[in-house]
Structure formats: C-alpha cells, structure tokens
Design an enzyme around this catalytic site. Sequence first.
Site, PDB file in Angstrom:
ATOM      1  N   LYS A   1      29.067 -15.509  28.479  1.00 50.42           N
ATOM      2  CA  LYS A   1      28.494 -14.531  29.396  1.00 50.42           C
ATOM      3  C   LYS A   1      26.994 -14.723  29.615  1.00 50.42           C
ATOM      4  O   LYS A   1      26.424 -14.134  30.524  1.00 50.42           O
ATOM      5  CB  LYS A   1      28.805 -13.112  28.908  1.00 50.42           C
TER       6      LYS A   1
HETATM    7  O1  P1T Z   1      34.638 -11.464  31.855  1.00 48.74           O
HETATM    8  P1  P1T Z   1      35.338 -12.805  31.785  1.00 48.74           P
HETATM    9  O2  P1T Z   1      34.596 -13.852  32.491  1.00 48.74           O
HETATM   10  O3  P1T Z   1      36.750 -12.711  32.208  1.00 48.74           O
HETATM   11  O4  P1T Z   1      35.322 -13.253  30.253  1.00 48.74           O
HETATM   12  C1  P1T Z   1      36.195 -12.655  29.348  1.00 48.74           C
HETATM   13  C2  P1T Z   1      35.636 -12.595  27.950  1.00 48.74           C
HETATM   14  C3  P1T Z   1      36.266 -13.328  26.954  1.00 48.74           C
HETATM   15  N1  P1T Z   1      35.841 -13.299  25.685  1.00 48.74           N
HETATM   16  C4  P1T Z   1      34.778 -12.556  25.336  1.00 48.74           C
HETATM   17  C5  P1T Z   1      34.373 -12.541  23.895  1.00 48.74           C
HETATM   18  C6  P1T Z   1      34.082 -11.795  26.276  1.00 48.74           C
HETATM   19  O5  P1T Z   1      33.025 -11.079  25.884  1.00 48.74           O
HETATM   20  C7  P1T Z   1      34.535 -11.789  27.611  1.00 48.74           C
HETATM   21  C8  P1T Z   1      33.941 -10.906  28.651  1.00 48.74           C
HETATM   22  N2  P1T Z   1      32.895 -10.079  28.246  1.00 48.74           N
HETATM   23  C9  P1T Z   1      32.431  -9.058  29.000  1.00 48.74           C
HETATM   24  C10 P1T Z   1      33.051  -8.601  30.083  1.00 48.74           C
HETATM   25  C11 P1T Z   1      31.163  -8.468  28.547  1.00 48.74           C
HETATM   26  O6  P1T Z   1      30.722  -7.468  29.124  1.00 48.74           O
HETATM   27  O7  P1T Z   1      30.598  -8.989  27.577  1.00 48.74           O
END
Ligand code: P1T
Length: 505
Positions: free
Chosen positions: A76
């Site tokens: 992220k």
């Molecule tokens: O949001 P996305 O691109 O689908 O990623 C998913 C994801 C997978 N694994 C972890 C540990 C994550 O923190 C996330 C997504 N995280 C958020 C949406 C956030 O606000 O940190």
Amino acid sequence: MTSHTDNGATDPKFFDLKDLPHIVRPLDRRDKVETDILNVIGNTPLVKLERIPKEEGVQCDVYAKCEFLNPGGSVKDRIAYRMVADAEHKGVLVPGKSVIIEPTSGNTGIGLALAAAVKGYRCIIVLPEKMSDEKVNTLRALGAEIVRTPTEAASSDPDSNINVAKRLAKEIPNAVVLDQYNNPCNPLAHYDGTAEEILWAMDDHLDMLVIGAGTGGTISGTALKIKERCPSCVVVGVDPLGSILAQPHDVNKTDVTYYEVEGIGYDFIPATLDRAVVDRWVKTDDVHTFNMSRRLIKEEGLLCGGSSGSAMWAAMQAAKSLKAGQKCVVILPDNIRNYMTKFISDQWMEARNFKPLIKHETLWWWDKPLLEEMVQRPAVTVSSDSSPRDAIAALRNTHAPMLFIIDQNKSIKGVFTADNVRRRVTNLSGNTSETLDKFTVKKYYKVDLAQKPTLGLISRILDMTPFVAVVKTDDTPLKLEQPVGVVTSDDLLINTIEVNHVNGK
Ligand code: P1T
C-alpha cells in the site's frame, strides 16, 4: 465499463485506467543514493519459491512478489505515494497546510504517514479496532494521529472508519480524504508499477496471477495491464470467508462474518475493484491463511503477513491446474512486523484453535480438562441496559476481574473490564455517560466448557491476558452462550500446584 453480476445487480463503475496520465518509473533502478525514502517504494524483488510448491504437489514455477519489502512494509506504500503525488500535482494537497485523513485497515495509513512524515503533512488515520497494535504503534511513531472505530460497524454505519473519516474531514479545516476506495490512483499505481515490474521480470509471459482483494486496487490495476500484454494469464482473486467481494453482488443478502486476517475482504464492493478482470475467486479461511503465512516465514524465509498466507494458500489450490514450466506469480502484500503479537505468537494461534496446543509432558495437569467446579470466580453479570457507572460500581463491589454483559435471554453480549473503560476514556475521549454498548468488549479471551478446554490451553491464554472468561454453550438449537465465571493465574495455580502439594507429588 460497468459489469453485471449473476443477479443483475451492478458493481460501481471502474475507471478507464488507460486514459489517465501514467508514471512508469525505470525498472531495475539502482541509484547509489536515494533522494528520500519515498523513492525506494516499488521495484520489489520477485523470488522463486523452492519448498512449499513442491510439498503441495504444484508442478509449475511459483514466484512471490515481495511487496512486504516496501519501506513502510506493504504494497500500500505504492498507492499512498501515488495518491499524494497526484493530489499535490492537482493542488488539492498543499504541504504544511493540508491535513491528510484516511480510513484504512492500516497499511495505506502507514504509507500515507510515511509520505506525510517526509513531506510535512499532519496525518489522521482512522482504522477499526480489529487492526493490530503493531500497525498503530508504527503509525504513531511516524507522527500520525489515530482514531479507532468499532470492528463490528458495517461500512455504511455512521461509526465505520469510512464514515468517521468523512465526518472528521468536514470538521477539520484543510482536511483532505484521498479516499483509496474511490481514487483511480489506487489501481493506477499497480497498472503502472506492480504490473510493469512483474511483466519485466517474467519477460512478458506468465500463466497465473494470484492476488488478495481489499480495495481491489492491487488486483484490478495489476491484472488489467498484465492481461493487455499477456491475455492468456489466468487471474485468481483471493477473498476471505465472511467477505462479499467474490460473491455475486446482492445488496439484500450478505454473509458477512468475522475473520482475523487483516486487509482483505469487505462488506461492500469498492469502486477500485474491477471484478471483470478476475477469472476465478478462491475463498480462504483463517486456519489455512495463518498456517501458510507461518510456512512462508519458516520454510521460504519470507517475513510476510497474514494476507500473504491467504494469497499463497489460494495460489497452491489454483496452481495445481498448471503444468511444469508454467509460471504463477503470487503477491505477498505486507510484512511480519504488523503481526508480532498476533499470528506470529504461538499462544495467539493456539487460543483460536488455529494450531494444536503445544505439548508439556512434564506437567501432569496440562492435558486435564477445566471442570466447572474449578472455576472459583463465579460470573458476575450486568444487564446490557445498565449504565457504565453501574457497571463500574459492580466491579468495585464484587472485586470481579470482569463482568459479563447479558441481554434479556441471559446470553452474553460481551464483557466489561476496567482496563477497557480506562483505555476508551484516555485514548478515545469516551466518557462514562455514554451507553454501556460503547464499553462492551466483543472480542475477548474465553473458553467454552462444552468444548472441554484443557488447563494447558488456559495457561497458554493466560500468557496473553490476565484472565480468561469461562462460558457454556447450551444445547438448544440457538446455542446460547451462558456465563460461568473467570479464571486467573492464581486459580490455575490453586488447581495445579496446590493439588500437587496435597498429593505429595
Ligand atoms: O486494497 P488492495 O489493493 O486490494 O490490497 C489488499 C490488501 C492485502 N493485504 C494487506 C495486508 C492489506 O493491507 C491490503 C489492503 N489494505 C488496505 C485497504 C489498507 O487500508 O491498508
């Protein structure tokens, strides 16, 4: 590009990423000196996995995209940086003046707090209580202010992190919510970055791509670009049981339930998720998830987090259909640091039945069950319509370590502890004239006599918390939980060491 699902309901409109301005950074860059830490985001290594795929009977080559090696510790960082850069370019964010506010499960928050620290913004991160204290401590160390929201609040609830962030943005002057759930820079960061890096490393050829979905930005942006250049690549989406991202979208029916893995799964479809790019979904559970994360760490040396285990477990299911010589890429989103007191702890895993209890052959009582008569602190209950002040008085009068909060059916709604009241009042500016509901702890350590918990299990739980709630599930079809009492370390000692002494052992 609106997509329709089985029951005719409509997903939010996805963005036309091709039409947006692109920033593709040089691949394989190796500057001797970096201008700042934000410049180090991306260009993460792709590592071939040697052990787990073989053990799982997977024939193809499996590669891990090590997003946990980003400077803030997760995938992220990419979108946080991209959203900030874009907003600065448009004049929406002004360093030294604007206040960044974001609802997040933590990692986007860490990415934003990292950018805010380097660039000089005030940053307020709104995240559900479920998310780890390690994330919160990292955020605080980066200088972010934290607002925590109840885990059980649905995304549409006024108390959800999304709605609390919106409300704060109205109240705080110069506030900007970059809004990862609706911001095209989220998938765009992966379309221009993550996907380009994978295609470069794989010489534009891969057969399968496995990615967990939260906002959906990673899977949507990465898969869209990869399918443009490698149309035969099968895209596998990973969604935890208890989330609706993989389901046909039906707003009237959700199977939303609690799960421990952080960052993936939602109770709504974010605009940043383009479900049309996903060929296949794999649903995951916490047991497979966390055991796979532990194996990634122990067997492959990859110091990753929980959702990495979900993605890898799903990859091992899906990649069984590939042949030797084919290539599967799986994204490992965040790092071990976020979970040091969670799935990295054996006690945490054992307390949730995610891992068998360790053996202790020298302790005669370790495998003995906890019997009702051993519970020497009977349950003290308080009705859910009482006031917090009444509950505090009950704690003081009875010297009970905690109270069970019960409803009219005498079934447990949660527990009440002085520690939680103190935390809420000091850290969340709560006050005791609020309703008891605000002070109800819904996730707490408990054992159910119906499941014959062992004294060993209780000892392992007491490694993490000063007291364990003891409950009994009744035999009715409703399976209502009734309070029995509380066990502390001295209760355990009385039932083990003292008996030992009396027995002359
Ligand atoms: O949001 P996305 O691109 O689908 O990623 C998913 C994801 C997978 N694994 C972890 C540990 C994550 O923190 C996330 C997504 N995280 C958020 C949406 C956030 O606000 O940190």
